[in-house]
Design a protein around this motif. Structure first.
Motif, PDB file in Angstrom:
ATOM      1  N   ALA A  17       3.533  59.928  58.171  1.00  0.00           N
ATOM      2  CA  ALA A  17       2.211  59.280  58.317  1.00  0.00           C
ATOM      3  C   ALA A  17       2.496  58.004  58.911  1.00  0.00           C
ATOM      4  O   ALA A  17       2.344  57.114  57.643  1.00  0.00           O
ATOM      5  N   ARG A  18       2.401  57.687  59.439  1.00  0.00           N
ATOM      6  CA  ARG A  18       3.102  56.307  60.565  1.00  0.00           C
ATOM      7  C   ARG A  18       1.414  55.372  60.696  1.00  0.00           C
ATOM      8  O   ARG A  18       0.715  56.558  60.560  1.00  0.00           O
ATOM      9  N   PHE A  19       1.176  54.479  60.040  1.00  0.00           N
ATOM     10  CA  PHE A  19       0.838  53.547  60.295  1.00  0.00           C
ATOM     11  C   PHE A  19       0.506  53.450  62.401  1.00  0.00           C
ATOM     12  O   PHE A  19       1.301  53.615  62.982  1.00  0.00           O
ATOM     13  N   PRO A  20      -0.422  52.697  62.465  1.00  0.00           N
ATOM     14  CA  PRO A  20      -0.718  53.617  64.300  1.00  0.00           C
ATOM     15  C   PRO A  20      -0.444  51.784  65.139  1.00  0.00           C
ATOM     16  O   PRO A  20      -1.116  51.154  65.313  1.00  0.00           O
ATOM     17  N   VAL A  21       1.237  51.625  64.681  1.00  0.00           N
ATOM     18  CA  VAL A  21       1.121  50.298  64.923  1.00  0.00           C
ATOM     19  C   VAL A  21       2.858  50.424  65.347  1.00  0.00           C
ATOM     20  O   VAL A  21       3.912  51.128  64.629  1.00  0.00           O
ATOM     21  N   GLU A  22       3.231  49.756  66.328  1.00  0.00           N
ATOM     22  CA  GLU A  22       4.637  49.908  66.934  1.00  0.00           C
ATOM     23  C   GLU A  22       5.578  48.656  66.917  1.00  0.00           C
ATOM     24  O   GLU A  22       5.100  47.841  67.294  1.00  0.00           O
ATOM     25  N   ILE A  23       6.220  48.703  66.070  1.00  0.00           N
ATOM     26  CA  ILE A  23       7.142  46.921  65.732  1.00  0.00           C
ATOM     27  C   ILE A  23       8.265  47.127  66.880  1.00  0.00           C
ATOM     28  O   ILE A  23       9.232  47.886  67.021  1.00  0.00           O
ATOM     29  N   THR A  24       7.905  45.862  67.605  1.00  0.00           N
ATOM     30  CA  THR A  24       8.535  45.156  68.991  1.00  0.00           C
ATOM     31  C   THR A  24       9.721  44.112  68.724  1.00  0.00           C
ATOM     32  O   THR A  24      10.846  44.453  69.386  1.00  0.00           O
ATOM     33  N   SER A  25       8.986  43.468  68.225  1.00  0.00           N
ATOM     34  CA  SER A  25      10.257  42.054  67.359  1.00  0.00           C
ATOM     35  C   SER A  25       9.840  41.900  66.815  1.00  0.00           C
ATOM     36  O   SER A  25       9.193  42.465  65.827  1.00  0.00           O
ATOM     37  N   GLY A  26      10.497  40.792  65.692  1.00  0.00           N
ATOM     38  CA  GLY A  26      10.557  40.271  64.987  1.00  0.00           C
ATOM     39  C   GLY A  26      11.790  38.791  64.953  1.00  0.00           C
ATOM     40  O   GLY A  26      12.928  39.029  65.429  1.00  0.00           O
ATOM     41  N   THR A  35       1.340  45.563  71.399  1.00  0.00           N
ATOM     42  CA  THR A  35       0.167  44.266  71.380  1.00  0.00           C
ATOM     43  C   THR A  35       0.491  42.855  71.265  1.00  0.00           C
ATOM     44  O   THR A  35      -0.276  42.122  71.911  1.00  0.00           O
ATOM     45  N   GLY A  36       1.822  42.434  70.667  1.00  0.00           N
ATOM     46  CA  GLY A  36       1.846  41.185  70.495  1.00  0.00           C
ATOM     47  C   GLY A  36       1.131  40.610  69.042  1.00  0.00           C
ATOM     48  O   GLY A  36       1.919  39.394  68.886  1.00  0.00           O
ATOM     49  N   LYS A  37       0.514  41.450  68.516  1.00  0.00           N
ATOM     50  CA  LYS A  37       0.116  41.002  67.421  1.00  0.00           C
ATOM     51  C   LYS A  37       0.449  40.530  65.710  1.00  0.00           C
ATOM     52  O   LYS A  37       1.901  41.373  66.215  1.00  0.00           O
ATOM     53  N   GLU A  38       0.538  39.385  65.290  1.00  0.00           N
ATOM     54  CA  GLU A  38       2.156  39.741  63.851  1.00  0.00           C
ATOM     55  C   GLU A  38       1.510  39.571  63.535  1.00  0.00           C
ATOM     56  O   GLU A  38      -0.015  39.989  62.643  1.00  0.00           O
ATOM     57  N   TYR A  39       1.868  40.044  62.404  1.00  0.00           N
ATOM     58  CA  TYR A  39       2.156  40.768  61.387  1.00  0.00           C
ATOM     59  C   TYR A  39       3.026  40.285  59.671  1.00  0.00           C
ATOM     60  O   TYR A  39       4.165  39.651  60.338  1.00  0.00           O
ATOM     61  N   ILE A  40       2.662  39.707  58.803  1.00  0.00           N
ATOM     62  CA  ILE A  40       4.123  38.945  57.901  1.00  0.00           C
ATOM     63  C   ILE A  40       4.284  40.374  56.934  1.00  0.00           C
ATOM     64  O   ILE A  40       3.454  41.280  56.438  1.00  0.00           O
ATOM     65  N   ASP A  41       5.012  40.504  56.808  1.00  0.00           N
ATOM     66  CA  ASP A  41       6.285  41.200  56.519  1.00  0.00           C
ATOM     67  C   ASP A  41       6.118  42.129  55.170  1.00  0.00           C
ATOM     68  O   ASP A  41       7.207  41.066  54.511  1.00  0.00           O
ATOM     69  N   MET A  42       5.699  42.054  54.601  1.00  0.00           N
ATOM     70  CA  MET A  42       5.664  42.282  52.859  1.00  0.00           C
ATOM     71  C   MET A  42       6.616  43.778  52.354  1.00  0.00           C
ATOM     72  O   MET A  42       5.888  43.313  51.286  1.00  0.00           O
ATOM     73  N   GLY A  43       7.033  44.490  53.010  1.00  0.00           N
ATOM     74  CA  GLY A  43       7.926  45.669  52.490  1.00  0.00           C
ATOM     75  C   GLY A  43       9.105  45.751  53.034  1.00  0.00           C
ATOM     76  O   GLY A  43      10.197  46.034  52.537  1.00  0.00           O
ATOM     77  N   SER A  44       9.635  44.587  53.773  1.00  0.00           N
ATOM     78  CA  SER A  44      11.118  43.931  54.030  1.00  0.00           C
ATOM     79  C   SER A  44      11.718  45.938  54.965  1.00  0.00           C
ATOM     80  O   SER A  44      12.808  45.500  54.045  1.00  0.00           O
ATOM     81  N   GLY A  45      11.009  46.800  55.193  1.00  0.00           N
ATOM     82  CA  GLY A  45      11.396  47.798  55.514  1.00  0.00           C
ATOM     83  C   GLY A  45      11.819  49.243  54.473  1.00  0.00           C
ATOM     84  O   GLY A  45      13.111  49.076  54.057  1.00  0.00           O
ATOM     85  N   ILE A  46      11.131  48.650  53.200  1.00  0.00           N
ATOM     86  CA  ILE A  46      11.216  49.207  51.950  1.00  0.00           C
ATOM     87  C   ILE A  46      12.470  48.117  51.121  1.00  0.00           C
ATOM     88  O   ILE A  46      13.299  49.339  50.775  1.00  0.00           O
TER      89      ILE A  46
END
Ligand code: PLP
Length: 389
Positions: A17-26, A35-46
């Protein structure tokens, strides 16, 4: 809806069940969407990208090996595999390593080792593996059988037989199970991750290790999630004053490339012989080169920093409005929230922080090198979201 989300929905098996977000870089603990929106990644790919996204030193180690040899069959020697095995043994006091590609496969190896150890010593009827209720050990049919949660079992019968389940922290029950079954091994997570970030009691872990010692079966610790610095020690068992016969790990080990390991101690080191087990990709030189770069930077000073960040997270969250409890160790954190965990995670995402859930809790598994100011920003946003009625 972007093109990629449509293609994914049409063609990728619908198991997530994916969130409606495509991660394109980091970079590091910051990721960007389409869309260029930035997130702080508190999951580190589990709990996988131990040093964050596109970490420089890891990337260099991986690309250097990639430009030499990307794969050789296990019929030949390659340096990264041998060197990583040496590092793992030196840092754990263990004797030998079998490399796999995932956590489930590392656990498959451990289960095979326990059964062969018991069969060689006592006879093939000594095949029972004890695991804990509420545990998680993987998605193959055998590691699903090892996973002590009924709802994972229902759809895929018959599973591999020979598993019995003990309530976590119930030592008398464990003693009874040992008496009533012909036991080959016990497999535990010292902090149950998927089960809700529940750290086991020290007396239970030590009691389990002693039962294994006294009854000559293998004491195996699933460090797929708790391993590789996640809890503030290199492996989670190191908090408990025990020495396992088998350690399994994966997730953070490869820093983002698929790599699993079953690390074998004195009792287990010679159980598997030529042809007893194998994996085409196991010990892949590129994955192992990345893992060497990760483990070599996890020295005492680094682990101390993980502990300091952990202390900050626990003190910031404990008793905060809308937060009922905080569990876990190091940067493996479970948060019981007044609001529904899923709603908290969704709203955090909207506010630019990616968090995970574990059962009914919010779970944090940030990169271990997350800068303090980035961590603080994420925790503040999480607190704000939790505090809402
Ligand atoms: C994630 C996990 C696994 C399974 O690992 P995969 O790489 O997905 O096969 C097994 N055990 C524990 C404790 C885990 O957290």
């Amino acid at each position: 809806m972007s093109h990629i989300k449509d293609i994914d929905k049409a063609y990728v098996a619908g198991t997530y069940a994916r969130f409606p977000v495509e991660i394109t870089s980091g970079k590091g603990s910051i990721v960007k969407d389409e869309t260029g929106k930035e997130y702080i990644d508190m999951g580190s790919g589990i709990g996988v990208t131990a040093f964050g996204i596109a970490d420089d030193a890891w990337q260099q180690a991986v690309t250097e090996q990639l430009s030499k040899v990307q794969h050789m069959s296990n019929l030949y020697y390659t340096a990264p595999c041998a060197q990583l095995a040496e590092i793992l043994c030196q840092r754990t006091g263990m004797k030998k390593v079998f490399f796999a590609n995932s956590g489930a496969e590392a656990n498959e190896c451990a289960i095979k080792v326990a059964r062969k150890y018991a069969a060689d010593k006592k006879g093939p009827e000594y095949s029972t593996i004890i695991t804990l209720k509420n545990s998680f050990h993987g998605r193959t049919l055998t590691t699903l059988a090892a996973t002590g949660q009924d709802h994972f079992h229902q759809l895929f019968q018959p599973l591999t037989p020979g598993f019995v389940y003990c309530d976590a922290n119930d030592l008398p029950q464990l003693e009874t199970l040992v008496k009533e079954n012909k036991v080959a091994g016990i497999l535990i997570e010292v902090i149950q991750g998927e089960g809700g970030v529940n750290a086991l009691d020290e007396a239970f872990v030590q009691g389990a290790a002693k039962l294994a010692q006294d009854n000559d079966f293998l004491f195996m610790v699933d460090e797929v999630q708790t391993g590789n610095g996640r809890t503030g020690k290199l492996y989670g068992y190191m908090h408990y004053g025990v020495q396992p016969d088998v350690i399994t790990t994966a997730k953070g080990l490869g820093g983002g490339l698929p790599l699993g390991a079953a690390i074998l101690g004195d009792k287990a080191e010679n159980v598997l012989g030529f042809g007893d087990h194998g994996s085409t990709f196991g010990g892949n030189p590129v994955c192992c080169a990345g893992a060497i770069s990760i483990l070599n930077r996890m020295d005492d000073a680094f682990l101390q920093e993980v502990e300091e960040k952990s202390a900050y997270v626990f003190s910031a969250l404990e008793g905060a409005p809308g937060i009922l409890s905080v569990s876990g160790k190091g940067l493996m954190v479970g948060i019981e929230t007044a609001r529904e965990a899923k709603a908290v995670v969704t709203e955090c995402m909207e506010k630019g922080v990616l968090c995970l859930t574990a059962k009914t809790k919010v779970r944090l598994l940030p990169a271990l090198n997350i800068p303090m100011d980035v961590l603080k920003k994420a925790v503040e946003i999480l607190k704000e979201v939790c505090a809402k009625a």
